[in-house]
Design a protein around this motif. Structure first.
Motif, mmCIF file in Angstrom:
data_model
loop_
_atom_site.group_PDB
_atom_site.id
_atom_site.type_symbol
_atom_site.label_atom_id
_atom_site.label_comp_id
_atom_site.label_asym_id
_atom_site.label_seq_id
_atom_site.Cartn_x
_atom_site.Cartn_y
_atom_site.Cartn_z
ATOM 1 N N GLN A 273 0.814 -1.205 0.000
ATOM 2 C CA GLN A 273 0.000 0.000 0.000
ATOM 3 C C GLN A 273 0.856 1.267 0.000
ATOM 4 O O GLN A 273 0.543 2.240 -0.697
ATOM 5 N N ALA A 274 1.943 1.273 0.780
ATOM 6 C CA ALA A 274 2.823 2.436 0.796
ATOM 7 C C ALA A 274 3.469 2.645 -0.573
ATOM 8 O O ALA A 274 3.616 3.789 -1.041
ATOM 9 N N TRP A 275 3.819 1.557 -1.238
ATOM 10 C CA TRP A 275 4.428 1.666 -2.571
ATOM 11 C C TRP A 275 3.456 2.340 -3.537
ATOM 12 O O TRP A 275 3.821 3.283 -4.259
ATOM 13 N N PHE A 276 2.214 1.877 -3.556
ATOM 14 C CA PHE A 276 1.229 2.452 -4.473
ATOM 15 C C PHE A 276 0.864 3.890 -4.078
ATOM 16 O O PHE A 276 0.592 4.729 -4.945
ATOM 17 N N TYR A 277 0.832 4.167 -2.799
ATOM 18 C CA TYR A 277 0.559 5.532 -2.330
ATOM 19 C C TYR A 277 1.595 6.504 -2.887
ATOM 20 O O TYR A 277 1.256 7.591 -3.381
ATOM 21 N N LEU A 278 2.852 6.110 -2.837
ATOM 22 C CA LEU A 278 3.912 6.968 -3.363
ATOM 23 C C LEU A 278 3.878 7.037 -4.895
ATOM 24 O O LEU A 278 4.086 8.105 -5.480
ATOM 25 N N ALA A 279 3.611 5.908 -5.526
ATOM 26 C CA ALA A 279 3.523 5.896 -6.984
ATOM 27 C C ALA A 279 2.423 6.837 -7.465
ATOM 28 O O ALA A 279 2.599 7.591 -8.434
ATOM 29 N N GLU A 280 1.294 6.805 -6.782
ATOM 30 C CA GLU A 280 0.176 7.683 -7.149
ATOM 31 C C GLU A 280 0.514 9.145 -6.903
ATOM 32 O O GLU A 280 0.193 10.018 -7.711
#
Length: 288
Positions: A273-280
């Motif tokens: 979730q943290a990875w996708f949060y930053l990617a977004e």
């Protein structure tokens, strides 16, 4: 064909901006920096013949000459085939790529002379050359290996067709690509999974996008850093390492505080979730 071993290091140190650090201009000062890196387990140094038009290699070589035994503890990587305008001796004065046997031999031997070493531990073709003749290039690199002037081989900025063509003729260890929160394409278009499946280790250059993270992304990095007890820079590197194949970042900064910060966060892990949060936050849009 046997796949060469992976580079086992938390980071590579990129020498492109070595000339930007006055404290490292003196050979003794640079030697001390290299020794501190080695003490911390950071032994891989990424060079190219065009960095500082060769001066970065000369500066590094001057430091090594003060302590020749240190060479045995280092992994020295070189790259060549880019010819910048100031280096073009033709009437056209144009930046171009040159993977001819004559040019690559001169480039490798020039790097060895400036660095004061007998062999580049690894050698990368710096950019895909549209005029590359694969068989000729393979024979040239094999000859340089046989002469003991270069060790393992890799590519830089290569797409799948490039690495597959040359990989049919030679064992390739790695591919350096631009990869960061601001350069995410390889994370979404399948290149990283393809590299992993085909035995190529990904090395990520410009992992901080040259310091050009926009305000929204900086805030997102700070939010994740606060949650994990880390720094935003450590989080940005962890985002890269979370990708398939665990790409190795190439740190462009040679400030010792930045090096220590990166090493201290080498074991930091992000959840999905943290990875996708930053990617977004970086892309400005949700995942497709």
């Amino acid at each position: 064909m046997t796949t060469p071993d992976r580079l086992d290091t938390p980071l590579l140190l990129g020498m492109m901006r070595l000339n930007d650090y006055p404290e490292l201009a003196d050979p003794q000062g640079l030697l001390g920096f290299i020794e501190r890196c080695v003490e911390r387990g950071l032994t891989a140094f990424d060079h190219a013949d065009i960095y500082g038009l060769g001066h970065c290699e000369s500066q590094f070589g001057a430091a090594l000459r003060l302590q020749p035994a240190l060479r045995q503890r280092l992994t020295v990587i070189g790259k060549a085939d880019i010819v910048l305008k100031p280096q073009d001796r033709s009437r056209w004065q144009v930046k171009h790529y040159d993977t001819s046997a004559a040019y690559l031999r001169r480039a490798v031997e020039g790097s060895l002379e400036r660095l004061g070493i007998e062999r580049l531990d690894g050698f990368l073709v710096h950019r895909p050359d549209p005029l590359m003749q694969v068989e000729d290039l393979a024979r040239t690199l094999e000859a340089l290996q046989a002469e003991g002037k270069i060790g393992w081989l890799g590519l830089s900025n290569a797409d799948p067709l490039h690495w597959r063509l040359l990989g049919e003729a030679l064992p390739l260890r790695c591919n350096q690509i631009e990869l960061s929160l601001m350069a995410q394409d390889a994370a979404w278009d399948g290149r990283l999974q393809t590299m992993q499946a085909e035995g190529l280790q990904a090395l990520a250059w410009s992992p901080f996008a040259g310091g050009r993270f926009p305000a929204g992304l900086q805030q997102a990095l700070a939010n994740v850093a606060d949650a994990l007890g880390a720094t935003p820079n450590q989080v940005a590197l962890a985002w890269i390492r979370r990708l398939p194949g665990a790409p190795v970042p190439i740190l462009g900064s040679l400030r010792w505080s930045r090096v220590e910060e990166a090493l201290a966060g080498a074991s930091l892990a992000l959840d999905t979730q943290a990875w996708f949060y930053l990617a977004e936050a970086a892309r400005g849009v949700e995942a497709p």
